[in-house]
Motif scaffolding. Structure first.
Motif, PDB file in Angstrom:
ATOM      1  N   LEU A  39       9.384  14.688 -46.438  1.00  0.00           N
ATOM      2  CA  LEU A  39       9.621  15.539 -45.335  1.00  0.00           C
ATOM      3  C   LEU A  39       8.303  15.839 -44.595  1.00  0.00           C
ATOM      4  CD1 LEU A  39      12.554  17.904 -46.781  1.00  0.00           C
ATOM      5  CD2 LEU A  39      12.467  15.530 -45.326  1.00  0.00           C
ATOM      6  N   ASP A  40       7.289  16.278 -45.721  1.00  0.00           N
ATOM      7  CA  ASP A  40       6.037  16.625 -45.175  1.00  0.00           C
ATOM      8  C   ASP A  40       5.419  15.479 -44.626  1.00  0.00           C
ATOM      9  OD1 ASP A  40       6.150  18.888 -46.589  1.00  0.00           O
ATOM     10  OD2 ASP A  40       4.940  18.422 -48.186  1.00  0.00           O
ATOM     11  N   ALA A  41       5.408  14.253 -45.129  1.00  0.00           N
ATOM     12  CA  ALA A  41       5.047  12.980 -44.300  1.00  0.00           C
ATOM     13  C   ALA A  41       5.740  12.849 -42.830  1.00  0.00           C
ATOM     14  CB  ALA A  41       5.269  11.796 -45.229  1.00  0.00           C
ATOM     15  N   ALA A  42       6.985  13.124 -42.837  1.00  0.00           N
ATOM     16  CA  ALA A  42       7.669  12.759 -41.627  1.00  0.00           C
ATOM     17  C   ALA A  42       7.015  13.896 -40.411  1.00  0.00           C
ATOM     18  CB  ALA A  42       9.133  13.163 -41.553  1.00  0.00           C
ATOM     19  N   LEU A  43       6.806  14.879 -40.783  1.00  0.00           N
ATOM     20  CA  LEU A  43       6.177  15.991 -40.190  1.00  0.00           C
ATOM     21  C   LEU A  43       4.348  15.538 -39.544  1.00  0.00           C
ATOM     22  CD1 LEU A  43       7.348  19.515 -41.622  1.00  0.00           C
ATOM     23  CD2 LEU A  43       7.886  18.280 -39.160  1.00  0.00           C
ATOM     24  N   ALA A  44       3.892  15.117 -40.660  1.00  0.00           N
ATOM     25  CA  ALA A  44       2.538  14.663 -40.574  1.00  0.00           C
ATOM     26  C   ALA A  44       2.335  13.491 -39.648  1.00  0.00           C
ATOM     27  CB  ALA A  44       1.972  14.261 -41.840  1.00  0.00           C
TER      28      ALA A  44
ATOM     29  N   ARG B  92      18.662  21.502 -48.033  1.00  0.00           N
ATOM     30  CA  ARG B  92      20.029  20.636 -47.769  1.00  0.00           C
ATOM     31  C   ARG B  92      19.792  19.225 -47.126  1.00  0.00           C
ATOM     32  NH1 ARG B  92      24.243  22.751 -43.395  1.00  0.00           N
ATOM     33  NH2 ARG B  92      25.518  21.359 -44.101  1.00  0.00           N
ATOM     34  N   ILE B  93      18.634  18.902 -46.652  1.00  0.00           N
ATOM     35  CA  ILE B  93      18.032  17.560 -46.128  1.00  0.00           C
ATOM     36  C   ILE B  93      17.986  16.760 -47.744  1.00  0.00           C
ATOM     37  CG2 ILE B  93      16.477  16.030 -45.374  1.00  0.00           C
ATOM     38  CD1 ILE B  93      15.795  18.190 -43.124  1.00  0.00           C
ATOM     39  N   LEU B  94      17.203  17.474 -48.660  1.00  0.00           N
ATOM     40  CA  LEU B  94      17.067  16.567 -49.806  1.00  0.00           C
ATOM     41  C   LEU B  94      18.401  16.551 -50.736  1.00  0.00           C
ATOM     42  CD1 LEU B  94      13.767  18.497 -50.838  1.00  0.00           C
ATOM     43  CD2 LEU B  94      13.791  16.120 -50.093  1.00  0.00           C
ATOM     44  N   ALA B  95      19.303  17.344 -50.431  1.00  0.00           N
ATOM     45  CA  ALA B  95      20.358  17.342 -51.111  1.00  0.00           C
ATOM     46  C   ALA B  95      21.320  16.149 -50.533  1.00  0.00           C
ATOM     47  CB  ALA B  95      21.322  18.546 -50.893  1.00  0.00           C
ATOM     48  N   ALA B  96      21.182  16.168 -49.187  1.00  0.00           N
ATOM     49  CA  ALA B  96      21.944  14.960 -48.527  1.00  0.00           C
ATOM     50  C   ALA B  96      21.336  13.529 -48.541  1.00  0.00           C
ATOM     51  CB  ALA B  96      22.069  15.128 -47.124  1.00  0.00           C
ATOM     52  N   TYR B  97      20.075  13.635 -48.912  1.00  0.00           N
ATOM     53  CA  TYR B  97      19.472  12.300 -49.140  1.00  0.00           C
ATOM     54  C   TYR B  97      18.703  12.312 -50.532  1.00  0.00           C
ATOM     55  CZ  TYR B  97      20.084  11.634 -44.233  1.00  0.00           C
ATOM     56  OH  TYR B  97      20.614  11.365 -42.947  1.00  0.00           O
ATOM     57  N   PRO B  98      19.524  12.385 -51.662  1.00  0.00           N
ATOM     58  CA  PRO B  98      18.902  12.734 -52.949  1.00  0.00           C
ATOM     59  C   PRO B  98      17.776  11.628 -53.421  1.00  0.00           C
ATOM     60  CG  PRO B  98      20.969  11.567 -53.284  1.00  0.00           C
ATOM     61  CD  PRO B  98      20.711  12.153 -51.744  1.00  0.00           C
ATOM     62  N   TYR B  99      17.575  10.510 -52.730  1.00  0.00           N
ATOM     63  CA  TYR B  99      16.645   9.764 -52.773  1.00  0.00           C
ATOM     64  C   TYR B  99      15.258  10.038 -52.258  1.00  0.00           C
ATOM     65  CZ  TYR B  99      18.952   8.005 -48.813  1.00  0.00           C
ATOM     66  OH  TYR B  99      19.709   7.708 -47.815  1.00  0.00           O
ATOM     67  N   LEU B 100      15.063  11.147 -51.362  1.00  0.00           N
ATOM     68  CA  LEU B 100      13.921  11.509 -50.688  1.00  0.00           C
ATOM     69  C   LEU B 100      13.314  12.722 -51.769  1.00  0.00           C
ATOM     70  CD1 LEU B 100      15.057  11.941 -47.069  1.00  0.00           C
ATOM     71  CD2 LEU B 100      13.726  10.120 -48.406  1.00  0.00           C
ATOM     72  N   GLU B 101      11.848  12.810 -51.753  1.00  0.00           N
ATOM     73  CA  GLU B 101      11.210  13.799 -52.171  1.00  0.00           C
ATOM     74  C   GLU B 101      10.665  14.675 -51.266  1.00  0.00           C
ATOM     75  OE1 GLU B 101       8.125  11.240 -53.732  1.00  0.00           O
ATOM     76  OE2 GLU B 101       9.595  10.109 -55.148  1.00  0.00           O
ATOM     77  N   PRO B 102      10.243  15.997 -51.562  1.00  0.00           N
ATOM     78  CA  PRO B 102      10.016  16.853 -50.454  1.00  0.00           C
ATOM     79  C   PRO B 102       8.723  16.346 -49.672  1.00  0.00           C
ATOM     80  CG  PRO B 102      10.312  18.057 -52.647  1.00  0.00           C
ATOM     81  CD  PRO B 102      10.474  16.580 -52.996  1.00  0.00           C
ATOM     82  N   GLU B 103       7.746  15.538 -50.669  1.00  0.00           N
ATOM     83  CA  GLU B 103       6.503  14.913 -49.718  1.00  0.00           C
ATOM     84  C   GLU B 103       6.931  14.137 -48.719  1.00  0.00           C
ATOM     85  OE1 GLU B 103       5.698  16.441 -53.894  1.00  0.00           O
ATOM     86  OE2 GLU B 103       7.113  14.953 -53.196  1.00  0.00           O
TER      87      GLU B 103
END
Length: 100
Positions: A68-73, A55-66
């Protein structure tokens, strides 16, 4: 019913943190993803409230799964990081060493 644990390939934290940018001209200098106007805090807040990655990636289509990983890191790194007043520590150490 069996339970399977799927582990994604680990990416070095330094590589993940390369996606985090700090720019006073973007979002008031808050940590952002790749210079975009999406803060690490926004993504963490969404994930913390149970919003799925999809859902996050759908809401922000310019983001990549990586991203989200970077935000957690980044959050994990920030929790481990701490600042110490070394001046005060040196004064205490010096005072202890001067005692007879």
């Amino acid at each position: 019913m069996s339970t399977h644990l799927i582990l994604r390939e680990r990416v070095p934290m330094a590589t993940q943190l390369d996606r985090i940018t700090l720019d006073p001209a973007v979002m008031g200098g808050k940590p952002c993803i790749r210079g975009l106007r999406v803060t690490v805090g926004t993504l963490l807040g969404l994930m913390a409230t149970g919003v799925s990655r999809e859902r996050i990636l759908a809401a922000y289509p310019y983001l990549e799964p990586e991203d989200l990983d970077a935000a957690l890191a980044d959050a994990a790194w920030q929790l481990e990081e701490r600042e110490e007043d070394l001046t005060a520590a040196r004064r205490v150490t010096t005072a202890l060493l001067r005692r007879p």
